[in-house]
Design an enzyme around this catalytic site. Sequence first.
Site, PDB file in Angstrom:
ATOM      1  N   ASN A  59     -10.018  -0.041   0.124  1.00  0.00           N
ATOM      2  CA  ASN A  59      -8.561   0.015   0.086  1.00  0.00           C
ATOM      3  C   ASN A  59      -8.090  -0.513  -1.262  1.00  0.00           C
ATOM      4  O   ASN A  59      -8.194  -1.706  -1.539  1.00  0.00           O
ATOM      5  CB  ASN A  59      -7.987  -0.830   1.230  1.00  0.00           C
ATOM      6  CG  ASN A  59      -6.473  -0.773   1.301  1.00  0.00           C
ATOM      7  OD1 ASN A  59      -5.807  -0.340   0.367  1.00  0.00           O
ATOM      8  ND2 ASN A  59      -5.924  -1.240   2.415  1.00  0.00           N
ATOM      9  N   HIS A 102      -3.098   7.441   2.219  1.00  0.00           N
ATOM     10  CA  HIS A 102      -3.530   6.142   1.714  1.00  0.00           C
ATOM     11  C   HIS A 102      -4.879   5.812   2.333  1.00  0.00           C
ATOM     12  O   HIS A 102      -5.101   5.995   3.528  1.00  0.00           O
ATOM     13  CB  HIS A 102      -2.495   5.072   2.082  1.00  0.00           C
ATOM     14  CG  HIS A 102      -2.991   3.676   1.926  1.00  0.00           C
ATOM     15  ND1 HIS A 102      -3.546   3.212   0.756  1.00  0.00           N
ATOM     16  CD2 HIS A 102      -3.032   2.630   2.800  1.00  0.00           C
ATOM     17  CE1 HIS A 102      -3.898   1.944   0.912  1.00  0.00           C
ATOM     18  NE2 HIS A 102      -3.597   1.576   2.148  1.00  0.00           N
ATOM     19  N   CYS A 118       0.804  -1.226   0.000  1.00  0.00           N
ATOM     20  CA  CYS A 118       0.000   0.000   0.000  1.00  0.00           C
ATOM     21  C   CYS A 118       0.838   1.278   0.000  1.00  0.00           C
ATOM     22  O   CYS A 118       0.317   2.359  -0.275  1.00  0.00           O
ATOM     23  CB  CYS A 118      -0.941   0.003   1.195  1.00  0.00           C
ATOM     24  SG  CYS A 118      -2.123  -1.369   1.194  1.00  0.00           S
TER      25      CYS A 118
END
Length: 324
Positions: free
Chosen positions: A276, A246, A114
């Site tokens: 996500n 993020h 990520c």
Amino acid sequence: MLKAGLKSIASYIPEKILSNADLEKIVDTTDEWITRRTGIKERRIASENENSSDLGTKAALKAIERANLKPEDIDAILVATLSPDYFTMPSTACKIASNLGLVNISAFDISAACSGFIYLLEQAKALVESGLKKNVLIVGAEKTSSIMDYNDRSICILFGDGAGAGVVSLDNENHILDVHTASNGNYGDLLMTQRSQKSSLCQTLSMQMKGNEVFKIAVNTLSNDVVEILAKNNILAQEIDLFIPHQANLRIIKAVQEKLNLSDEKCVITVQKYGNTSAASIPMAMNDAYEEGRLKKGNLILLDAFGGGFTWGSALLKFGGENF
């Protein structure tokens, strides 16, 4: 001396929506529980015939156009993904290069989960400012649904598919002021993509996560990291015009936002509609901010991310022009 800048940003969002109500029919969960724990209401899912390279190519074409360039102007492609088209090779970057009709250019993948887009910015900045490359295409592309166990309610509720891309070049208006990346491999087993049969290459992959432990470490690490990059650059938190983190979990985002004492108006949040999307989440969120008119000339932008590895990073960008 001209500095490297992010000349453009763009994204590609798959059409199919997987809502919390849809997930209620698949696993033992509820919309109320998912929303309360994560802030996510829905996520996008790529079609069966779409791979990460396809998503990335669509975002890349938009980014190249917004940078007022043509594909042949690109001399390097860097891709961050945890859901590549192929297990080991060819790289997703090479697939995107092929899709764009490009040969004889640098093309490689970065595996930083990520945090991938922050790592891409760091590498692209170095390549451009060193003079090795002129126009570096950076792409975060994820088809996380391809490695998702939809019987595991603890993780399948979190992730979605999508892609974001940008072009990094020398620029007298848009500047990548600073990038910081770091890692700690001692926590690798808390968030990983696991092979189903370790003795065979003919195996399926699935993501596994110890969510509570990841949450605690992510909040502490990100809070410290953003404070450090601001202090290093003699910037006060209140000078930040836009915070684009993020998009992993609304609670993590809010914890860092509170640490910096930033208003909701300064924080870009898209996790509720995309989930996500790993390495794609920051450029997707940045593109949303741009298309909504939230990116203003002269804005100081703070990015941060945390991912498997563990990896993490933050970046400071100056949006100086109207290119994208």
